[in-house]
Enzyme design. Structure first.
Site, PDB file in Angstrom:
ATOM      1  N   ASP A 178      -5.088  19.532 -16.159  1.00 26.22           N
ATOM      2  CA  ASP A 178      -5.397  18.180 -16.603  1.00 26.22           C
ATOM      3  C   ASP A 178      -4.972  18.098 -18.060  1.00 26.22           C
ATOM      4  OD1 ASP A 178      -6.537  15.847 -17.620  1.00 26.22           O
ATOM      5  OD2 ASP A 178      -8.291  15.968 -16.317  1.00 26.22           O
ATOM      6  N   ARG A 217       0.817  -1.208   0.000  1.00 26.90           N
ATOM      7  CA  ARG A 217       0.000   0.000   0.000  1.00 26.90           C
ATOM      8  C   ARG A 217       0.854   1.263   0.000  1.00 26.90           C
ATOM      9  NH1 ARG A 217      -2.527   2.576   4.301  1.00 26.90           N
ATOM     10  NH2 ARG A 217      -2.232   0.770   5.673  1.00 26.90           N
ATOM     11  N   LYS A 221      -6.199   6.640 -20.192  1.00 28.69           N
ATOM     12  CA  LYS A 221      -6.425   7.079 -21.568  1.00 28.69           C
ATOM     13  C   LYS A 221      -5.162   6.884 -22.425  1.00 28.69           C
ATOM     14  CE  LYS A 221     -10.499   8.568 -20.085  1.00 28.69           C
ATOM     15  NZ  LYS A 221     -10.382   8.643 -18.628  1.00 28.69           N
TER      16      LYS A 221
END
Length: 383
Positions: free
Chosen positions: A172, A52, A197
């Site tokens: 972004d 983690r 993407k």
């Protein structure tokens, strides 16, 4: 374990960086590629004893993305997990946030629902209006190009203005990728990517990334990820890194095809408007020509109404009717069908151009547009 620090900006072209970064040490007996490490725990004492908190797979993809953007990257289990982490670490506590009118609806929904965060939506192509709306010490959240209207923001001018106001400029840059645009070099403080993407490029994983040159913010992002558990799995890291290896060749092919398709769509009598900065008539063409190396592979075009757009999406055979973007396959959808996109023109189709042969794409697309417009009583066939 792959190196976690990003290299200083050097002479390597981004195409080379995409191939070379994030490799294991260049020593005899080491694997050429960073293999996925399927382990939740390592024997002590060791760095990253518990997965983690990170590990070899995470570090490798972070090193590659950081090298491409020339900053320190922190990856997350999805693009929205990355956006949420930025809100929690860099945005929360600031007096207000300015966002694009047509930015990604998931980000807009998160900002609007964040307690105590005043938001204002503006046309980010209007530099002065955007600066005027930005409060001192606030947050400038940009997408460039935006999704789905492909609006181009002047990142350098807006980032400089944000800095002068004591604000933070966050970009972004999912649609552009580091191949076409590097916002940190233009003065932005933070870059966000949906690695899902174009960076990974194969529509087979979820991942997000945040990149910054502020090392204290990078540490805060890692701490947030560890506390909230938004760590990507080792196989996702491996697949994303493998996708990054071909990022430049994929983007160059897709951008070249997007240019051809945009030009042909603009000449089609059934198409009312094309949004693509590669067109000289596009409002963002001048800024994009100055700040981008290529115009991206995302475009949108407007048909007469929602019914015609739906018929086109149903009529294509090669182009995939699907949401999301950035895969090797060309995909498109009527964006207004999605919740949160009510301001999008009803007949607007957003298209993510892939790497198929452009003539096959145009044959498929033109046939679907001609059939749909004829069925609606509209005009013409493709010229």
């Amino acid at each position: 374990m792959a190196e976690t620090s990003h290299p200083a900006a050097g002479p390597l072209h981004p195409a080379t960086t995409a191939v070379a970064a994030g490799r294991p040490p260049a020593e005899p007996g080491q694997p050429l590629n960073q293999p996925p490490l399927f382990a939740s725990v390592l024997r002590a004492p060791a760095d990253g004893e518990y997965a983690r908190y990170g590990g070899a797979s995470t570090a490798a993809v972070e090193q590659a993305i950081g090298a491409l953007e020339r900053g320190t990257a922190v990856v997350f289990s999805s693009g929205m997990a990355a956006v949420s982490a930025v809100v929690a670490t860099a945005v929360r506590g600031r007096p207000g946030l300015v966002q694009p009118l047509d930015g990604y609806h998931g980000s807009r929904a998160l900002f609007d629902s964040t307690t105590g965060l005043f938001t204002e939506s503006v046309d980010v192509a209007d530099v002065q209006a955007t600066i005027d709306a930005l409060p001192a010490h606030g947050v400038l959240w940009l997408e460039s190009p935006t999704n789905p209207l492909i609006t181009v923001a002047d990142i350098e001018a807006l980032s400089d203005a944000a800095t002068a106001k004591g604000a933070i400029a966050i970009v972004d840059s999912t649609a552009a990728t580091p191949i076409a645009q590097r916002p940190l070099d233009l003065g932005a403080h933070v870059v966000v990517h949906s690695v899902t993407k174009y960076l990974s490029g194969h529509s087979d994983l979820l991942m997000g990334a945040v990149v910054t040159r502020d090392e204290s913010l990078a540490r805060a992002l890692v701490d947030h990820r560890s506390l909230h558990g938004a760590i990507p799995g080792p196989m996702d890291c491996f697949l994303a890194l493998r996708g990054i290896r071909t990022l430049d060749v994929r983007m160059r092919r897709a951008m070249a095809s997007a240019q051809v398709l945009a030009e042909r769509l603009a000449a089609h009598p059934a198409v009312e408007r094309v949004h693509y900065p590669g067109l000289p008539t596009d409002p963002g063409h001048a800024v994009a020509s100055r700040q981008m190396d290529g115009f991206g592979a995302l475009l949108s075009f407007v048909l007469a109404d929602a019914a015609t757009a739906d018929a086109v999406c149903a009529g294509v055979e090669l182009v995939v009717h699907a949401t999301s973007l950035g895969g090797v396959e060309t995909s498109m959808e009527r964006r207004g069908r999605q919740a949160g996109e009510e301001r999008t023109p009803p007949g607007l189709i957003r298209m993510s151009v892939g790497i198929e042969h452009v003539e096959d794409l145009w044959t498929d697309l033109a046939r679907a547009i001609d059939a749909a417009s004829a069925g609606a009583g509209g005009g013409g066939t493709a010229r």
